[in-house]
Design a protein around this motif. Structure first.
Motif, PDB file in Angstrom:
ATOM      1  N   ALA A  69     100.492  67.373  37.525  1.00  0.00           N
ATOM      2  CA  ALA A  69     101.767  66.354  37.880  1.00  0.00           C
ATOM      3  C   ALA A  69     101.407  65.103  38.370  1.00  0.00           C
ATOM      4  N   GLU A  70     100.436  65.142  39.720  1.00  0.00           N
ATOM      5  CA  GLU A  70     100.222  64.004  40.387  1.00  0.00           C
ATOM      6  C   GLU A  70      98.701  63.767  40.587  1.00  0.00           C
ATOM      7  N   ALA A  71      97.826  64.513  39.740  1.00  0.00           N
ATOM      8  CA  ALA A  71      96.450  64.351  39.785  1.00  0.00           C
ATOM      9  C   ALA A  71      95.856  64.760  38.528  1.00  0.00           C
ATOM     10  N   THR A  72      94.630  64.398  38.282  1.00  0.00           N
ATOM     11  CA  THR A  72      93.770  64.795  37.100  1.00  0.00           C
ATOM     12  C   THR A  72      92.594  65.397  38.093  1.00  0.00           C
ATOM     13  N   SER A  73      92.039  66.559  37.873  1.00  0.00           N
ATOM     14  CA  SER A  73      91.176  67.039  38.667  1.00  0.00           C
ATOM     15  C   SER A  73      90.102  67.575  37.859  1.00  0.00           C
ATOM     16  N   PHE A  74      88.626  67.618  38.177  1.00  0.00           N
ATOM     17  CA  PHE A  74      87.332  68.165  37.766  1.00  0.00           C
ATOM     18  C   PHE A  74      86.697  68.862  38.701  1.00  0.00           C
ATOM     19  N   GLU A  75      86.456  70.144  38.365  1.00  0.00           N
ATOM     20  CA  GLU A  75      85.669  70.917  39.570  1.00  0.00           C
ATOM     21  C   GLU A  75      84.646  71.788  38.665  1.00  0.00           C
ATOM     22  N   PHE A  76      83.492  72.212  39.582  1.00  0.00           N
ATOM     23  CA  PHE A  76      82.408  73.161  39.219  1.00  0.00           C
ATOM     24  C   PHE A  76      82.016  74.126  40.520  1.00  0.00           C
ATOM     25  N   ILE A  77      81.612  75.224  40.175  1.00  0.00           N
ATOM     26  CA  ILE A  77      81.122  75.927  41.064  1.00  0.00           C
ATOM     27  C   ILE A  77      79.675  76.645  40.531  1.00  0.00           C
ATOM     28  N   GLY A  78      78.460  76.267  41.246  1.00  0.00           N
ATOM     29  CA  GLY A  78      77.335  76.779  40.829  1.00  0.00           C
ATOM     30  C   GLY A  78      76.415  77.126  42.094  1.00  0.00           C
ATOM     31  N   LEU A  79      75.212  77.205  41.672  1.00  0.00           N
ATOM     32  CA  LEU A  79      74.134  77.591  42.767  1.00  0.00           C
ATOM     33  C   LEU A  79      73.992  76.661  43.842  1.00  0.00           C
ATOM     34  N   ARG A  80      73.693  76.909  45.059  1.00  0.00           N
ATOM     35  CA  ARG A  80      73.760  75.953  46.123  1.00  0.00           C
ATOM     36  C   ARG A  80      72.477  74.909  45.777  1.00  0.00           C
ATOM     37  N   GLU A  81      71.449  75.303  45.266  1.00  0.00           N
ATOM     38  CA  GLU A  81      70.236  74.385  45.113  1.00  0.00           C
ATOM     39  C   GLU A  81      70.559  73.474  44.005  1.00  0.00           C
ATOM     40  N   ASN A  82      71.558  73.728  43.016  1.00  0.00           N
ATOM     41  CA  ASN A  82      71.707  72.792  42.026  1.00  0.00           C
ATOM     42  C   ASN A  82      72.857  71.871  42.328  1.00  0.00           C
ATOM     43  N   PHE A  83      73.572  71.997  43.327  1.00  0.00           N
ATOM     44  CA  PHE A  83      74.556  71.125  43.660  1.00  0.00           C
ATOM     45  C   PHE A  83      74.294  69.746  43.643  1.00  0.00           C
ATOM     46  N   PRO A  84      73.290  69.107  44.237  1.00  0.00           N
ATOM     47  CA  PRO A  84      73.093  67.548  43.943  1.00  0.00           C
ATOM     48  C   PRO A  84      73.010  67.193  42.367  1.00  0.00           C
ATOM     49  N   GLN A  85      72.610  67.951  41.528  1.00  0.00           N
ATOM     50  CA  GLN A  85      72.471  67.700  40.152  1.00  0.00           C
ATOM     51  C   GLN A  85      73.775  67.686  39.652  1.00  0.00           C
ATOM     52  N   LEU A  86      74.715  68.698  39.862  1.00  0.00           N
ATOM     53  CA  LEU A  86      76.107  68.982  39.129  1.00  0.00           C
ATOM     54  C   LEU A  86      76.842  67.825  39.788  1.00  0.00           C
ATOM     55  N   LEU A  87      76.873  67.492  41.154  1.00  0.00           N
ATOM     56  CA  LEU A  87      77.744  66.761  41.606  1.00  0.00           C
ATOM     57  C   LEU A  87      77.715  65.114  40.804  1.00  0.00           C
ATOM     58  N   GLU A  88      76.087  64.956  40.674  1.00  0.00           N
ATOM     59  CA  GLU A  88      75.847  63.597  40.213  1.00  0.00           C
ATOM     60  C   GLU A  88      76.354  63.510  38.720  1.00  0.00           C
ATOM     61  N   ILE A  89      76.360  64.637  37.922  1.00  0.00           N
ATOM     62  CA  ILE A  89      76.961  64.726  36.687  1.00  0.00           C
ATOM     63  C   ILE A  89      78.346  64.425  36.697  1.00  0.00           C
ATOM     64  N   LEU A  90      79.004  65.245  37.494  1.00  0.00           N
ATOM     65  CA  LEU A  90      80.567  65.208  37.714  1.00  0.00           C
ATOM     66  C   LEU A  90      80.932  63.607  38.209  1.00  0.00           C
TER      67      LEU A  90
END
Length: 410
Positions: A69-90
């Motif tokens: 209703a008041e936001a459009t959200s995007f989320e992921f959960i992955g392995l900790r070591e892949n977090f920087p790459q996944l956040l950059e893609i997001l």
């Protein structure tokens, strides 16, 4: 960008939820569905990534993107070591989409196919949807647009919507895992965030529809929701009240409608908060033919609680139940990100698990009683029902409205 880090030491997983403060509640009539349409478009390629799903799939991850209703959200959960790459893609996906016309036009039919229909909802879901329509002046069935509005939204409309609202100043990023703030800031510092001018979207309220909704059915159980407007400042007391009136064997609703009398197949309660207010809802799935008794009993229960309040023992029990749920949410990445997003989307400061836990623990019986008397007011009574014969329930709703005027403020 508002950034919240929820640390989970020793977790092998890490996740992020990026929410843009604009959703279907801010869409003007001609652009109904544009938030959901744009959400789909962002997956069609970004400045640095031609295929978002393929890029995240390399890490065994998908990005989910609910339009709310008041936001459009995007989320992921992955392995900790892949977090920087996944956040950059997001970040690249959300802030630097390609807007390729051919792909956008192809996606239009997919978006149109997702438009909500009344038949998509179970009877109890529809009853709750309509309750929120009454209280918040919404039109939940048009949350994803209509065939006409989706067809009329242009590529330029999508670009403009993105340019106006998809800027860091209008975003909340919640991160969870065994991470340090420096880990997140390093990714943000290396990424070219388009700054833009912050612009808060304007609420679009539909015309008030009264205080009662009823969709008759010839046979079957009757789904009944009674709702009361509520304030964010009363959240600790409301969380406790939700438990005391919820689907627990020791709750007041369960004992009244399922143990003392065989009137319902289930009961429940819920809270919802939006940027301009909130509501507490009591729910009873009334057995066929007993809807009249249930409505009267619901109102009687509310009057009794308003008069007598709750005991110290009841409050202690509800606090234990609340903290159990809070700790479970705190230790689960997805639940933690959802919890923190819901409470901080429009809040100026930061609400965290420790702060809310302390506020609930400090709640007294007298403070709970004051909240009860403030919330259970005749001017705040809304009723939504699905089921029961047309003529009979029409009379019941009228009687209920009259009873509220006679009893709730007595």
């Amino acid at each position: 960008m508002k950034l919240i880090l929820h640390r989970l030491p020793n977790s092998k997983l890490a996740g992020a939820k990026l929410s843009i403060r604009v959703g279907w509640r801010f869409e003007p009539p001609r652009k109904r569905g544009i938030s959901h349409f744009l959400e789909h478009v962002l997956y069609l390629g970004s400045r640095n990534y031609e295929a978002i799903d393929i890029e995240t799939g390399k890490y065994g991850v998908t990005i989910d993107g609910p339009t709310e209703a008041e936001a459009t959200s995007f989320e992921f959960i992955g392995l900790r070591e892949n977090f920087p790459q996944l956040l950059e893609i997001l970040l690249d996906m959300v802030f630097h989409p390609r807007f390729l016309e051919a792909k956008v036009e192809k996606e239009r039919s997919v978006v149109a196919g997702a438009i909500s229909q009344e038949s998509d909802y179970t009877p109890w879901e529809l009853a709750e949807l309509k309750l929120d329509d009454l209280i918040f002046c919404l039109d939940g069935l048009e949350s994803l647009g209509t065939t006409k509005t989706i067809a009329a939204i242009t590529l330029e409309d999508l670009r403009e919507w993105h340019c106006r609202y998809y800027v860091p100043a209008n975003a909340l990023l919640v991160v969870a895992g065994d991470l340090k703030m420096a880990d997140v800031e390093r990714v943000l510092g290396n990424f070219d965030l388009q700054m833009g001018k912050p612009e808060r979207p304007t609420l679009q309220r539909v015309q008030a529809q009264g205080r009662l909704y009823h969709k008759p059915r010839n046979r079957g159980n009757v789904e009944i929701f009674v709702g009361f407007p509520a304030s964010l400042k009363d959240r600790p007391a409301l969380e406790i009240l939700r438990i005391l009136l919820g689907n627990y064997p020791l709750s007041q609703s369960y004992q009244r409608f399922r143990l003392e009398e065989d009137l319902a197949y289930t009961v429940g309660s819920s809270l919802r908060f939006l940027c301009d207010g909130g509501r507490l809802a009591l729910y009873v799935g009334a057995l066929e033919g007993k809807e009249g008794i249930v409505l009267d009993a619901l109102l009687k229960l509310v009057r009794e609680i308003k008069t007598r309040g709750f005991t110290e023992d009841q409050l202690r029990w509800a606090k234990k139940v609340y903290h159990l749920g809070l700790w479970q949410a705190q230790e689960d990445l997805k639940q933690a990100m959802t919890w923190l997003t819901q409470r901080n989307l429009w809040y100026e400061g930061t609400l965290d698990f420790a702060g809310e836990s302390a506020a609930v623990e400090a709640l007294s019986v007298e403070e709970l009683r004051q909240t009860v008397r403030a919330v259970f007011d005749e001017d705040g009574l809304y009723v939504s029902m699905v089921g029961g014969p047309r003529g009979q329930l029409q009379g019941l709703t009228e009687r209920l409205a009259g009873a509220s005027q006679r009893g709730l403020n007595a």
